[in-house]
Design a protein around this motif. Structure first.
Motif, PDB file in Angstrom:
ATOM      1  N   VAL A 486      40.063  48.871  33.137  1.00  0.00           N
ATOM      2  CA  VAL A 486      39.206  47.895  33.659  1.00  0.00           C
ATOM      3  C   VAL A 486      39.834  47.394  35.084  1.00  0.00           C
ATOM      4  O   VAL A 486      38.933  47.025  35.883  1.00  0.00           O
ATOM      5  CB  VAL A 486      39.584  46.638  32.605  1.00  0.00           C
ATOM      6  N   ARG A 487      40.977  47.521  35.351  1.00  0.00           N
ATOM      7  CA  ARG A 487      41.622  47.349  36.787  1.00  0.00           C
ATOM      8  C   ARG A 487      40.930  47.962  37.781  1.00  0.00           C
ATOM      9  O   ARG A 487      40.500  47.622  38.881  1.00  0.00           O
ATOM     10  CB  ARG A 487      43.075  47.460  36.766  1.00  0.00           C
ATOM     11  N   ARG A 488      40.752  49.282  37.534  1.00  0.00           N
ATOM     12  CA  ARG A 488      39.873  50.163  38.464  1.00  0.00           C
ATOM     13  C   ARG A 488      38.548  50.076  38.683  1.00  0.00           C
ATOM     14  O   ARG A 488      38.143  49.856  39.842  1.00  0.00           O
ATOM     15  CB  ARG A 488      40.205  51.494  37.792  1.00  0.00           C
ATOM     16  N   HIS A 489      37.893  49.645  37.609  1.00  0.00           N
ATOM     17  CA  HIS A 489      36.357  49.426  37.823  1.00  0.00           C
ATOM     18  C   HIS A 489      36.330  47.666  38.231  1.00  0.00           C
ATOM     19  O   HIS A 489      35.445  47.569  39.020  1.00  0.00           O
ATOM     20  CB  HIS A 489      35.840  49.392  36.434  1.00  0.00           C
ATOM     21  N   LEU A 490      37.157  47.105  38.176  1.00  0.00           N
ATOM     22  CA  LEU A 490      37.042  45.559  38.552  1.00  0.00           C
ATOM     23  C   LEU A 490      37.528  45.679  40.162  1.00  0.00           C
ATOM     24  O   LEU A 490      36.850  44.696  41.011  1.00  0.00           O
ATOM     25  CB  LEU A 490      37.988  44.523  37.998  1.00  0.00           C
ATOM     26  N   VAL A 491      37.926  46.441  40.652  1.00  0.00           N
ATOM     27  CA  VAL A 491      38.554  46.496  42.207  1.00  0.00           C
ATOM     28  C   VAL A 491      37.336  46.906  42.832  1.00  0.00           C
ATOM     29  O   VAL A 491      37.006  46.545  43.701  1.00  0.00           O
ATOM     30  CB  VAL A 491      39.649  47.831  42.468  1.00  0.00           C
ATOM     31  N   GLY A 492      36.489  48.017  42.165  1.00  0.00           N
ATOM     32  CA  GLY A 492      35.444  48.441  42.812  1.00  0.00           C
ATOM     33  C   GLY A 492      34.241  47.208  42.819  1.00  0.00           C
ATOM     34  O   GLY A 492      33.727  46.976  44.069  1.00  0.00           O
ATOM     35  N   ALA A 493      34.211  46.715  41.596  1.00  0.00           N
ATOM     36  CA  ALA A 493      33.322  45.686  41.769  1.00  0.00           C
ATOM     37  C   ALA A 493      33.425  44.365  42.569  1.00  0.00           C
ATOM     38  O   ALA A 493      32.385  43.806  43.236  1.00  0.00           O
ATOM     39  CB  ALA A 493      32.992  44.936  40.312  1.00  0.00           C
ATOM     40  N   LEU A 494      34.701  44.137  42.836  1.00  0.00           N
ATOM     41  CA  LEU A 494      34.986  42.825  43.591  1.00  0.00           C
ATOM     42  C   LEU A 494      35.123  43.258  45.029  1.00  0.00           C
ATOM     43  O   LEU A 494      34.770  42.265  46.031  1.00  0.00           O
ATOM     44  CB  LEU A 494      36.473  42.442  43.321  1.00  0.00           C
ATOM     45  N   ARG A 495      35.484  44.578  45.432  1.00  0.00           N
ATOM     46  CA  ARG A 495      35.330  44.779  46.805  1.00  0.00           C
ATOM     47  C   ARG A 495      33.940  44.929  47.220  1.00  0.00           C
ATOM     48  O   ARG A 495      33.603  44.527  48.453  1.00  0.00           O
ATOM     49  CB  ARG A 495      35.963  46.234  46.878  1.00  0.00           C
ATOM     50  N   ARG A 496      32.967  45.459  46.308  1.00  0.00           N
ATOM     51  CA  ARG A 496      31.592  45.515  46.755  1.00  0.00           C
ATOM     52  C   ARG A 496      30.835  44.105  46.827  1.00  0.00           C
ATOM     53  O   ARG A 496      29.894  43.902  47.608  1.00  0.00           O
ATOM     54  CB  ARG A 496      30.779  46.373  45.722  1.00  0.00           C
ATOM     55  N   ASP A 497      31.435  42.974  46.015  1.00  0.00           N
ATOM     56  CA  ASP A 497      30.679  41.986  46.301  1.00  0.00           C
ATOM     57  C   ASP A 497      31.146  41.042  47.423  1.00  0.00           C
ATOM     58  O   ASP A 497      32.036  41.146  47.856  1.00  0.00           O
ATOM     59  CB  ASP A 497      31.126  40.952  45.104  1.00  0.00           C
ATOM     60  N   THR A 498      30.308  40.207  47.732  1.00  0.00           N
ATOM     61  CA  THR A 498      30.886  39.481  48.886  1.00  0.00           C
ATOM     62  C   THR A 498      31.192  38.144  48.477  1.00  0.00           C
ATOM     63  O   THR A 498      30.895  37.690  47.293  1.00  0.00           O
ATOM     64  CB  THR A 498      29.476  39.268  49.967  1.00  0.00           C
ATOM     65  N   ARG A 499      32.135  37.543  49.249  1.00  0.00           N
ATOM     66  CA  ARG A 499      32.737  36.269  48.973  1.00  0.00           C
ATOM     67  C   ARG A 499      31.663  35.153  48.851  1.00  0.00           C
ATOM     68  O   ARG A 499      30.961  35.289  49.686  1.00  0.00           O
ATOM     69  CB  ARG A 499      33.857  35.839  50.091  1.00  0.00           C
ATOM     70  N   PRO A 500      31.737  34.127  48.104  1.00  0.00           N
ATOM     71  CA  PRO A 500      32.886  33.891  47.088  1.00  0.00           C
ATOM     72  C   PRO A 500      32.837  34.882  46.037  1.00  0.00           C
ATOM     73  O   PRO A 500      31.596  35.140  45.360  1.00  0.00           O
ATOM     74  CB  PRO A 500      32.598  32.462  46.672  1.00  0.00           C
ATOM     75  N   TYR A 501      33.903  35.313  45.554  1.00  0.00           N
ATOM     76  CA  TYR A 501      34.198  36.253  44.237  1.00  0.00           C
ATOM     77  C   TYR A 501      33.646  35.444  42.996  1.00  0.00           C
ATOM     78  O   TYR A 501      33.937  34.297  42.950  1.00  0.00           O
ATOM     79  CB  TYR A 501      35.785  36.780  44.265  1.00  0.00           C
ATOM     80  N   ASP A 502      33.211  36.429  42.103  1.00  0.00           N
ATOM     81  CA  ASP A 502      32.940  35.652  40.835  1.00  0.00           C
ATOM     82  C   ASP A 502      34.326  35.322  40.322  1.00  0.00           C
ATOM     83  O   ASP A 502      35.195  35.811  39.947  1.00  0.00           O
ATOM     84  CB  ASP A 502      32.350  36.798  40.092  1.00  0.00           C
ATOM     85  N   ARG A 503      34.273  33.964  39.835  1.00  0.00           N
ATOM     86  CA  ARG A 503      35.338  33.233  39.293  1.00  0.00           C
ATOM     87  C   ARG A 503      36.163  33.697  38.071  1.00  0.00           C
ATOM     88  O   ARG A 503      37.149  34.370  38.065  1.00  0.00           O
ATOM     89  CB  ARG A 503      35.178  31.560  39.088  1.00  0.00           C
ATOM     90  N   ALA A 504      35.261  34.072  37.182  1.00  0.00           N
ATOM     91  CA  ALA A 504      35.555  34.629  35.734  1.00  0.00           C
ATOM     92  C   ALA A 504      35.711  36.110  35.956  1.00  0.00           C
ATOM     93  O   ALA A 504      36.804  36.491  35.440  1.00  0.00           O
ATOM     94  CB  ALA A 504      34.439  34.424  34.793  1.00  0.00           C
ATOM     95  N   LEU A 505      35.274  36.911  36.718  1.00  0.00           N
ATOM     96  CA  LEU A 505      35.433  38.258  37.048  1.00  0.00           C
ATOM     97  C   LEU A 505      36.648  38.561  37.709  1.00  0.00           C
ATOM     98  O   LEU A 505      37.720  39.060  37.489  1.00  0.00           O
ATOM     99  CB  LEU A 505      34.452  38.936  37.855  1.00  0.00           C
ATOM    100  N   THR A 506      37.059  37.544  38.588  1.00  0.00           N
ATOM    101  CA  THR A 506      38.550  37.475  39.081  1.00  0.00           C
ATOM    102  C   THR A 506      39.460  37.135  38.270  1.00  0.00           C
ATOM    103  O   THR A 506      40.828  37.912  38.160  1.00  0.00           O
ATOM    104  CB  THR A 506      38.495  36.394  40.511  1.00  0.00           C
TER     105      THR A 506
END
Length: 890
Positions: A486-506
């Motif tokens: 989950v860490r590996r996939h979340l890193v990719g998802a959060l890097r792809r998203d523009t800020r502000p980051y999704d709070r719950a996903l963070t």
């Protein structure tokens, strides 16, 4: 005691097929045919119709009838229908006439045969000819496979049957029931009793009986009979004579013994023979009937037969006639709801279709079934082999069918339906939802596949419209212990998203960072702050509140803020659907604040959600946490119950490596609480001897080390305990855990060091723990830490020890003195409680203490719980260390 044939693959002696008695179980039929032939020799005529499904031994009965007649000196006129002659004018009659020389039968040369306009004269002439021959001598007319009779011969047979009373003639007509073109039911009507008519009989030979199969098997292969094999042969062949013979022929060819060791060969032969028979029959059936067979193979009895016929495109013959013909050749099982005779027939019928046509047929059947409102699961079964139909209802229907199968404990079927649903054209949210459903169905039996699907949802395409599914996928992975995935996939998802980051996903990424073992990740806690918040500790998001409460609790800072954040995280969300892992983190945090009741109440709501999700590993994780909270509260029975349910949901061997040590540590501590250090040592040693790869990398391993240290203290091995406790502390610091409420490794190690004379190191560790406990500020933790310090300092610094005891008294809400010898006890401790504590510290089990003190086991447990409460200790390990005992005999 039944005899069993020789075992193994040794060969057996088989007789030639010609020696087999093919008329087993045909006693009644043979008796009637014999009486009919005898009656014929005495001048009595009769009609016998032998009507059955193919392969029931009909031809063998015909041959026996001919043999009986020839033995009695009766002239025989035989004929046999065939498909190639089914349209040949008077084809069967020509075969019958060939038994007579032209001089004896002038009709051979009659010109009316070739003049179609004189057809009406041919039928009476033929009847007169045969009746004339019968008047000169008794005559047996036998027609086998009459279902292939040409229409002209069929009319003649009916006419002849009506005239039998005039002469000594026995007419035997045999064929498949319900088959065209002869229409045997019409002849069967003639076989019904009526006044003034000749004897008429209708024979319908049935399948072989168990005794018949035994007899045929014993005849074919002399030797001891394996009755289990005989019963299996009967079940596999349904007693069909032709199929039993085919199996015996194949076994004779290979020389295999008819025993249960060769059950696989039996079923293989049956499948092959049935398939070959279907291929032979479909090769000669009209295309319309083949199409109807294919439609039945797809729909079975799930659709009304009229709809099946429309799906097949039946045009040139009535539905009843088509069904009768298929039943007649044995491809369709008779009954109110027509369906193919067996699964082999269905498979073979469809295998002859091009793949594209087969998929289109399934799609059309599913569309028809959906419009007819048949059950979802039936339509879903049709869709499995169908090409994508591009209708919105298809994926929804497959999803509903999968949900029912999951609830019915059929995960494999649920997975098949969901995999098929994903082949339909879908929106990104619909695809993500179905992928999660498929993953939850496969996380148990096919864990790797389920994990991969959830990862694809997290890092897959889509924006805000799939956010809730990303969260659900990450939550499931974390709850199942797949921290690194989950860490590996979340890193990719959060890097792809523009800020502000999704709070719950963070928040879920923070939680993976806490539970994992990797440091200095680019999105470590604090580096992804909620948008617009200057302080990451100030958040209105419930998921972030739960994770931050747990993180701050592990760091041992700001007790009241942790309580407030944890309570906010566990507060019921509007509309439900709150994430599981952040609420588990909040419940853990409340355990560290000693707000046990609130933590358990919140966790019970999480447990309801976990049961709804229905993933074993998620439910097991919640139950394990509940067992740990109950253990911390001293509710041993509840902890045992939750642990048992945990292992029922997910056996230890199926836990992910990062989480498995926590299960073992709870098991071991429960054994210690019951005064059974041997059992505790056994479960710890068994797990340590076969560690799964990665088991030592997470926080769970710290709990394992602490549990093992408690066991070592209970059996008088303080040196080994110190080694495990120091390693536990090193790993906790690696995970940025400073709060002794998580694991009081320093004070426990200090007591063990004091017991072996390492005073300086013990005092250093206790000083650190007191500082951390004061920073955290939870009274019970601070009180127990102060008591441990007082015990260690009792001899070297008695005044400081006394001050610490006094402070502990204020924290614990009681008066505390120290005994001579420096062992901490409460002045309010009763004599019985003191004796129980002493015996526990010496390593006695609950049963041994109950016998020695003449009290019940329950009484020992109640007194021990009071000792823990008054001393501020968490269990036997701390009690043993606090009282300074080194073994059972001391």
């Amino acid at each position: 005691m039944r005899a069993v044939a020789e075992r193994g693959t040794r060969r057996r002696g088989w007789r030639d097929e010609d020696e087999l008695d093919l008329l087993v179980d045909r006693g009644a039929e043979l008796d009637l045919l014999s009486r009919s032939v005898t009656g014929l020799s005495l001048g009595r005529s009769a009609l016998v119709v032998i009507e059955n499904r193919p392969g029931a031994g009909r031809t063998a009965l015909v041959r026996r009838t001919i043999a009986l007649a020839e033995a009695a000196g009766i002239r025989v006129c035989p004929a046999r229908g065939s498909r190639t002659e089914s349209e040949l004018r008077y084809g069967l009659v020509s075969q019958l006439l060939s038994a007579f020389p032209a001089d004896d039968c002038p009709v051979w040369t009659d010109a009316r045969w070739a003049e179609s306009e004189r057809e009406s004269e041919v039928l009476p002439a033929l009847c007169r000819e045969f009746l004339g021959l019968a008047r000169r001598e008794p005559l047996l007319v036998v027609v086998d496979d009459a279902h292939w009779a040409d229409p002209w011969s069929a009319r003649w047979l009916r006419a002849l049957a009506r005239r039998l009373r005039e002469v000594p003639l026995l007419l035997v007509v045999a064929g498949n029931d319900g088959c065209r073109p002869i229409g045997l039911p019409a002849i069967a009507e003639l076989a019904a009793p009526r006044s003034g008519s000749v004897a008429a009989h209708l024979l319908r030979p049935g399948p072989l009986s168990p005794a018949g199969v035994n007899m045929l098997l014993a005849t074919a292969c002399p030797g001891p009979l394996d009755e289990d094999f005989s019963r299996a042969l009967l079940r596999a062949t349904s007693g069909q004579v032709w199929l039993v013979r085919a199996v015996l022929r194949q076994f004779a060819r290979t020389g295999l013994a008819p025993v249960m060791e060769h059950l696989g060969e039996l079923h293989g032969t049956v499948a092959t023979e049935l398939g070959d028979r279907v291929a032979r029959l479909t090769a000669v059936l009209p295309e319309e009937l083949v199409g109807l067979l294919r439609a039945l193979a797809v729909c079975g009895s799930r659709l009304d037969f009229r709809l099946v016929c429309s799906l097949a495109g039946l045009r040139t013959m009535p539905e009843s006639e088509a069904l009768a013909r298929l039943e007649g050749v044995g491809l369709v099982r008779p009954g109110d709801e027509p369906e193919l005779s067996d699964p082999v027939t269905a498979s073979r019928v469809l295998s002859g279709m091009p793949e594209r046509e087969r998929a289109e047929l399934h799609a059309a059947a599913a569309e028809l079934g959906h419009r007819s409102a048949i059950p979802d699961r039936d339509v879903a079964g049709m869709l499995l082999a169908a090409s994508p139909i591009g209708r919105p209802w298809a994926a929804e229907l497959l999803s509903r069918a999968a949900a029912r199968d999951r609830n019915g404990k059929r995960p494999a079927e649920a997975s098949r339906f969901l995999q098929r649903a994903l082949k339909e054209p879908l929106s990104e949210p619909a695809r993500a939802r179905l992928m999660i459903e498929l993953a939850t169905a496969e996380l148990g039996p096919r864990h790797t596949a389920g994990t991969r699907l959830l990862g694809e949802v997290i890092s897959g395409p889509g924006g805000a419209e799939v956010a809730e599914y990303r969260l659900a996928a990450a939550d499931l992975l974390l709850a199942g212990g797949e921290v690194e995935v989950v860490r590996r996939h979340l890193v990719g998802a959060l890097r792809r998203d523009t800020r502000p980051y999704d709070r719950a996903l963070t928040a879920l990424y923070w939680l993976s960072d806490i539970a994992g073992s990797v440091e200095d990740e680019p999105f470590a806690p604090g580096r992804l702050a909620p948008a617009g918040a200057e302080n990451v500790r100030a958040t209105s998001d419930s998921a972030q509140a739960g994770v931050l409460a747990w993180r701050e609790a592990m760091n041992g800072r700001d007790l009241e803020r942790v309580r407030a954040s944890a309570r906010a995280a566990l507060r019921p969300a509007a509309g439900g659907g709150a994430l599981i892992c952040p609420r588990m983190a909040a419940a853990r945090a409340l355990g560290l604040t000693h707000d046990w009741a609130e933590g358990l109440a919140g966790l019970d709501q999480v447990l309801i959600e976990a049961r709804r999700v229905g993933v074993d590993m998620v439910l097991a994780a919640v139950l394990l946490l509940r067992a740990g909270l109950c253990l911390g509260m001293g509710r041993i029975k509840d902890a045992e119950r939750d642990l048992a349910e945990t292992l029922r949901q997910l056996p230890l061997r199926e836990w992910r490596p990062l989480a498995a040590p926590s299960v073992v540590s709870v098991q071991a501590v429960l054994h210690l609480e019951h005064g059974d250090p041997e059992a505790a040592g056994r479960v710890l040693a068994e797990f340590a001897s076969a560690l799964p790869p990665g088991a030592t990398e997470g926080m769970s391993w710290c709990h394992f080390l602490f549990a093992r240290a408690r066991f070592q203290l209970s059996v008088g091995e303080p040196t080994a305990a110190v080694a495990d406790l120091l390693e536990c502390g090193r790993r906790l610091l690696h995970h940025r855990v400073g709060n002794p409420a998580v694991i009081p490794w320093r004070s426990t190690a200090a007591l063990a060091l004091h017991a072996v004379g390492e005073q300086e190191e013990a005092e250093r560790l206790l000083a650190e723990e007191r500082a951390h406990a004061r920073t955290w500020g939870e009274p019970k933790l601070l009180g127990s830490t102060l008591l441990a310090s007082a015990h260690v300092l009792a001899e070297s610094a008695p005044e400081e020890a006394a001050a610490l005891v006094a402070e502990a008294s204020g924290q614990l809400g009681t008066t505390v003195d120290d005994l001579p010898g420096g062992r901490p006890v409460l002045s309010a401790l009763s004599e019985l409680e003191r004796r129980v504590a002493e015996l526990v510290a010496r390593g006695r089990s609950t049963s041994e203490i109950a016998v020695e003190l003449a009290v019940s086991r329950r009484g020992v447990e109640l007194n021990l719980n009071r000792v823990y409460h008054k001393l501020g200790l968490s269990g036997r390990g701390e009690l043993v260390a606090a009282f300074g005992h080194r073994g059972r005999g001391e």
